[in-house]
Motif scaffolding. Structure first.
Motif, PDB file in Angstrom:
ATOM      1  N   PHE A 100       0.826  -1.209   0.000  1.00  0.00           N
ATOM      2  CA  PHE A 100       0.000   0.000   0.000  1.00  0.00           C
ATOM      3  C   PHE A 100       0.864   1.264   0.000  1.00  0.00           C
ATOM      4  O   PHE A 100       2.030   1.222   0.349  1.00  0.00           O
ATOM      5  CB  PHE A 100      -0.909   0.005   1.233  1.00  0.00           C
ATOM      6  N   VAL A 104       1.443  -0.229   5.895  1.00  0.00           N
ATOM      7  CA  VAL A 104       0.520  -0.683   6.931  1.00  0.00           C
ATOM      8  C   VAL A 104       1.137  -1.889   7.611  1.00  0.00           C
ATOM      9  O   VAL A 104       0.951  -3.013   7.177  1.00  0.00           O
ATOM     10  CB  VAL A 104      -0.845  -1.083   6.346  1.00  0.00           C
ATOM     11  N   LEU A 106       0.966  -4.530  10.188  1.00  0.00           N
ATOM     12  CA  LEU A 106      -0.067  -5.034  11.091  1.00  0.00           C
ATOM     13  C   LEU A 106       0.432  -4.819  12.512  1.00  0.00           C
ATOM     14  O   LEU A 106       1.639  -4.815  12.752  1.00  0.00           O
ATOM     15  CB  LEU A 106      -0.321  -6.518  10.818  1.00  0.00           C
ATOM     16  N   LEU A 120      -1.166 -18.534   7.722  1.00  0.00           N
ATOM     17  CA  LEU A 120      -2.486 -18.698   7.105  1.00  0.00           C
ATOM     18  C   LEU A 120      -2.518 -19.927   6.217  1.00  0.00           C
ATOM     19  O   LEU A 120      -3.537 -20.596   6.104  1.00  0.00           O
ATOM     20  CB  LEU A 120      -2.858 -17.482   6.256  1.00  0.00           C
ATOM     21  N   ARG A 169       6.339  -8.954   3.708  1.00  0.00           N
ATOM     22  CA  ARG A 169       5.082  -9.610   4.054  1.00  0.00           C
ATOM     23  C   ARG A 169       4.334 -10.041   2.794  1.00  0.00           C
ATOM     24  O   ARG A 169       3.803 -11.155   2.722  1.00  0.00           O
ATOM     25  CB  ARG A 169       4.217  -8.661   4.878  1.00  0.00           C
TER      26      ARG A 169
ATOM     27  N   PHE B 171      -5.809  -1.826   8.706  1.00  0.00           N
ATOM     28  CA  PHE B 171      -5.326  -3.123   9.184  1.00  0.00           C
ATOM     29  C   PHE B 171      -6.144  -4.250   8.580  1.00  0.00           C
ATOM     30  O   PHE B 171      -5.622  -5.292   8.181  1.00  0.00           O
ATOM     31  CB  PHE B 171      -5.428  -3.214  10.707  1.00  0.00           C
ATOM     32  N   ALA B 174      -5.183  -4.645   4.924  1.00  0.00           N
ATOM     33  CA  ALA B 174      -3.888  -5.299   4.757  1.00  0.00           C
ATOM     34  C   ALA B 174      -4.032  -6.801   4.994  1.00  0.00           C
ATOM     35  O   ALA B 174      -3.445  -7.623   4.293  1.00  0.00           O
ATOM     36  CB  ALA B 174      -2.869  -4.696   5.716  1.00  0.00           C
ATOM     37  N   CYS B 175      -4.830  -7.133   5.979  1.00  0.00           N
ATOM     38  CA  CYS B 175      -5.019  -8.524   6.345  1.00  0.00           C
ATOM     39  C   CYS B 175      -5.788  -9.282   5.255  1.00  0.00           C
ATOM     40  O   CYS B 175      -5.411 -10.387   4.866  1.00  0.00           O
ATOM     41  CB  CYS B 175      -5.791  -8.539   7.650  1.00  0.00           C
ATOM     42  N   ALA B 180      -6.391 -13.418   4.141  1.00  0.00           N
ATOM     43  CA  ALA B 180      -7.078 -13.855   5.343  1.00  0.00           C
ATOM     44  C   ALA B 180      -8.585 -13.728   5.147  1.00  0.00           C
ATOM     45  O   ALA B 180      -9.049 -12.819   4.465  1.00  0.00           O
ATOM     46  CB  ALA B 180      -6.647 -13.009   6.537  1.00  0.00           C
ATOM     47  N   ARG B 182     -12.517 -13.157   6.619  1.00  0.00           N
ATOM     48  CA  ARG B 182     -13.017 -12.181   7.586  1.00  0.00           C
ATOM     49  C   ARG B 182     -12.770 -12.646   9.015  1.00  0.00           C
ATOM     50  O   ARG B 182     -12.345 -11.875   9.868  1.00  0.00           O
ATOM     51  CB  ARG B 182     -14.515 -11.946   7.381  1.00  0.00           C
ATOM     52  N   GLN B 184     -10.540 -14.821  10.183  1.00  0.00           N
ATOM     53  CA  GLN B 184      -9.114 -14.786  10.537  1.00  0.00           C
ATOM     54  C   GLN B 184      -8.670 -13.365  10.855  1.00  0.00           C
ATOM     55  O   GLN B 184      -7.898 -13.132  11.779  1.00  0.00           O
ATOM     56  CB  GLN B 184      -8.273 -15.349   9.384  1.00  0.00           C
ATOM     57  N   LYS B 188      -7.271 -12.439  14.517  1.00  0.00           N
ATOM     58  CA  LYS B 188      -5.841 -12.166  14.679  1.00  0.00           C
ATOM     59  C   LYS B 188      -5.512 -10.691  14.765  1.00  0.00           C
ATOM     60  O   LYS B 188      -4.466 -10.325  15.292  1.00  0.00           O
ATOM     61  CB  LYS B 188      -5.068 -12.791  13.511  1.00  0.00           C
ATOM     62  N   VAL B 189      -6.356  -9.848  14.216  1.00  0.00           N
ATOM     63  CA  VAL B 189      -6.005  -8.426  14.203  1.00  0.00           C
ATOM     64  C   VAL B 189      -7.040  -7.559  14.927  1.00  0.00           C
ATOM     65  O   VAL B 189      -6.689  -6.739  15.761  1.00  0.00           O
ATOM     66  CB  VAL B 189      -5.819  -7.934  12.749  1.00  0.00           C
ATOM     67  N   ASN B 193      -6.806  -6.136  19.248  1.00  0.00           N
ATOM     68  CA  ASN B 193      -6.588  -4.710  19.394  1.00  0.00           C
ATOM     69  C   ASN B 193      -7.812  -3.961  19.892  1.00  0.00           C
ATOM     70  O   ASN B 193      -7.791  -2.736  19.985  1.00  0.00           O
ATOM     71  CB  ASN B 193      -6.115  -4.118  18.074  1.00  0.00           C
TER      72      ASN B 193
END
Ligand SMILES: Nc1ncnc2c1ncn2[C@@H]1O[C@H](COP(=O)(O)OP(=O)(O)O)[C@@H](O)[C@H]1O
Ligand SMILES: [Mg+2]
Lengths: 261, 289
Positions: A100, A104, A106, A120, A169, B171, B174-175, B180, B182, B184, B188-189, B193
């Motif tokens: 991006f 970003v 994580l 994953l 990543r 976030f 990015a995930c 990943a 929804r 996951q 995990k994120v 948080n």
């Protein structure tokens, strides 16, 4: 699965976009884009802000799924298969790494950021993960700088390091296609050069879709370049041709020469 | 030059005056709380002892302790949580992470916000109609804690949803881009948080629930019981109702006793709040962005 097809000018095509139109509600962000990206090329996309470059990338990896306002028409074939027909879009996205504009990280440690995608896909042994994490951090030219602090939060790194972390990543997905969206926008020139070197090395392994706000970056890296303007594809050409006065369209020349932007 | 600095002086003076005003208003706000707490401690502290906390009331509740009421409040609140927290968090996750942004979702959100503002006496009447009568739970711990749970539910949903929404969308994107799903991404994120905010909301809701009287008065709390309840189908005493009863319904209660009951109730509520503040501080120290 259908294999990649041969295209007119040689080279296997990885991505075939046919009459792609994307709108947000009533606002048409991208209209009638048709282009082909070949395997193992760096395909540059340039164009001023709001030209639809980011929207184009999102249509490729089906991020439209997460925004109810987006409507996508036309076809995007990735590895010969229409992405709209890909029932498991998560599997599709695992093949496509994304970087991006603003890094970003994580909210995880450096190590966990890079171990995320391998986890994953089911890698769980610490020893295996260690190997992968080191490999991808090395490929992103970041290993030497972070090897002693893999446990610190990704967000504690400098901006340039964070952007390389996101590249590591993305690579950790073992993607077929790597899409970078204006990666150098928040990165210092030295890091930008480092990342450009990384991309050159990666060309032998994967295909790169490079959206860039720096036309010179496209010139340095891209084999072919597409120029987007106001939601339309103005033209696609061999990068060197576009930059040496052989662009077919007036706007392309003007944009490349910095007359608007 | 001179004029500019005169202007600066004036601005600084005005600013000082405003700051003073806000300070005074804040102090005025704290004053009633301080007075109430002071009175409670002054009158209530002398009656509090082990036997006050752990003995049954005696002599028509004019002597003895508050044990059954204390235990009853703990029962009611815990059971209410068992109903409302899992359901509330699940609903919040659905609304924040899965639901499409359409008129139905918006209507549900609006309904939840409005439900959170419904007076507790209305929940009490609903509890009587639904749990005591319709489901035939009778006036019981079950009916009372379900009523409390229903009352807590919208607040839990709203506060949980707000904590989830506080996690930046970048976030999630990015995930997702990493392939990943929804779920996951949530596990995990998003959840790691937002857990501090979620817990804070839940704990604050516990403290509010503990003090409620109306919703339990008609659904399961009793004036006085000589025995502890044996199952969720029995009635129970509760601190909030006990306080009400002692101060208005029973003659001859020593003056300090209602203050003592109130002090115990306030202590429960405040320690819950302190716990949630503590949580927030610990977890904020680990904030990751
Ligand atoms: N999430 C969104 N909602 C509504 N409009 C959007 C959204 N994202 C982008 N747009 C609009 O789509 C057009 C193209 O945007 P974008 O693809 O981000 O352009 P670029 O990346 O070339 O700057 C712009 O006019 C922008 O305002
Ligand atoms: Mg963009």
């Amino acid at each position: 699965m259908v294999g990649p097809e041969r295209t007119e000018s040689g080279g296997n095509s990885l991505l075939e976009v046919d009459d792609l139109t994307v709108s947000y509600g009533r606002h048409v962000a991208l209209s009638g884009v048709t282009l082909t990206v070949r395997q193992n090329e760096i395909f540059g996309i340039i164009g001023p802000a709001n030209a639809g470059k980011t929207t184009f990338l999102q249509a490729v990896n089906r991020m439209d799924q997460f925004n109810d306002a987006i409507k996508v028409d036309g076809a995007v074939r990735f590895m010969g298969r229409d992405v709209a027909r890909w029932r498991n879009t998560f599997a599709l996205r695992r093949q496509i790494g994304v970087v991006f504009p603003l890094p970003v990280g994580l909210p995880l440690s450096v190590y966990e950021n890079v171990a995320f995608a391998p986890r994953l896909r089911g890698v769980s042994k610490k020893a295996d993960l260690d190997v992968l994490v080191e490999r991808y951090l090395r490929r992103a030219a970041l290993w030497e700088e972070v090897k002693d602090r893999l446990d610190t939060l990704g967000s504690m790194l400098s901006g340039g390091q964070q952007q390389r972390l996101t590249i590591a990543r993305a690579l950790s997905q073992d993607p077929v296609l790597l899409m970078l969206d204006e990666f150098s926008i928040a990165v210092d020139p030295v890091t930008t050069m480092k990342i450009e070197d990384v991309l050159r090395e990666l060309r032998s392994e994967l295909t790169i879709l490079l959206v860039t706000n720096l036309v010179q970056q496209a010139r340095r890296l891209a084999d072919r370049t597409a120029f987007f303007l106001d939601g339309s594809l103005v033209e696609v050409g061999v990068t060197e041709d576009l930059f040496t006065g052989r662009a077919r369209h007036r706007e392309t020349v003007d944009y490349i020469e910095g007359r608007f932007g | 030059m001179f004029q500019a600095s005169a202007l600066n002086d004036r601005n600084a003076r005005i600013q000082r005056r405003w700051r003073l005003l806000f300070l005074v208003m804040t102090l005025l706000l704290i004053l009633p709380v301080a007075i109430i707490l002071g009175l409670l401690v002054h009158h209530g502290a002398p009656v509090i002892s082990w036997s006050f906390l752990f003995e049954f009331p005696r002599q028509g509740m004019t002597a003895g302790g508050i044990f059954p009421a204390l235990l009853g409040t703990i029962f009611l609140v815990s059971l209410a949580l068992v109903f409302s927290v899992p359901l509330g968090i699940a609903a919040a996750i659905y609304l924040s992470e899965y639901a499409r942004d359409n008129w139905l979702t918006r209507a549900i959100n609006l309904a939840i916000i409005n439900l959170a503002g419904v007076p507790s006496i209305v929940h009490a009447l609903f509890g009587v109609g639904a749990f005591v009568l319709f489901f035939r739970f009778g006036t019981s711990i079950l009916a009372a804690s379900l009523t409390l749970g229903i009352m807590a539910l919208p607040v839990v949903i709203v506060s949980t949803r707000e904590s989830l929404q506080a996690v930046p969308r970048a976030f999630r994107e990015a995930c997702w881009a990493l392939g990943a799903t929804r779920w996951q991404t949530i596990r995990k994120v998003v959840l790691p948080n937002s857990v501090s905010g979620i817990l804070t909301g839940v704990i604050l809701e516990v403290s509010r629930t503990a003090g409620e009287t109306a919703p339990i008065m008609f659904t399961g709390a009793a004036f006085f019981l000589p025995f502890l309840p044996e199952s969720v189908y029995d009635q129970t005493m509760a601190l909030s109702l006990h306080l009400f009863v002692l101060s208005t319904q029973v003659p001859g209660v020593p003056e300090g006793v209602p203050y003592g009951v109130a002090l115990v109730l306030i202590a429960i509520v405040l320690s819950m709040n302190a716990l949630s503040i503590g949580f927030r501080m610990v977890l904020r120290g680990r904030k990751r962005w």
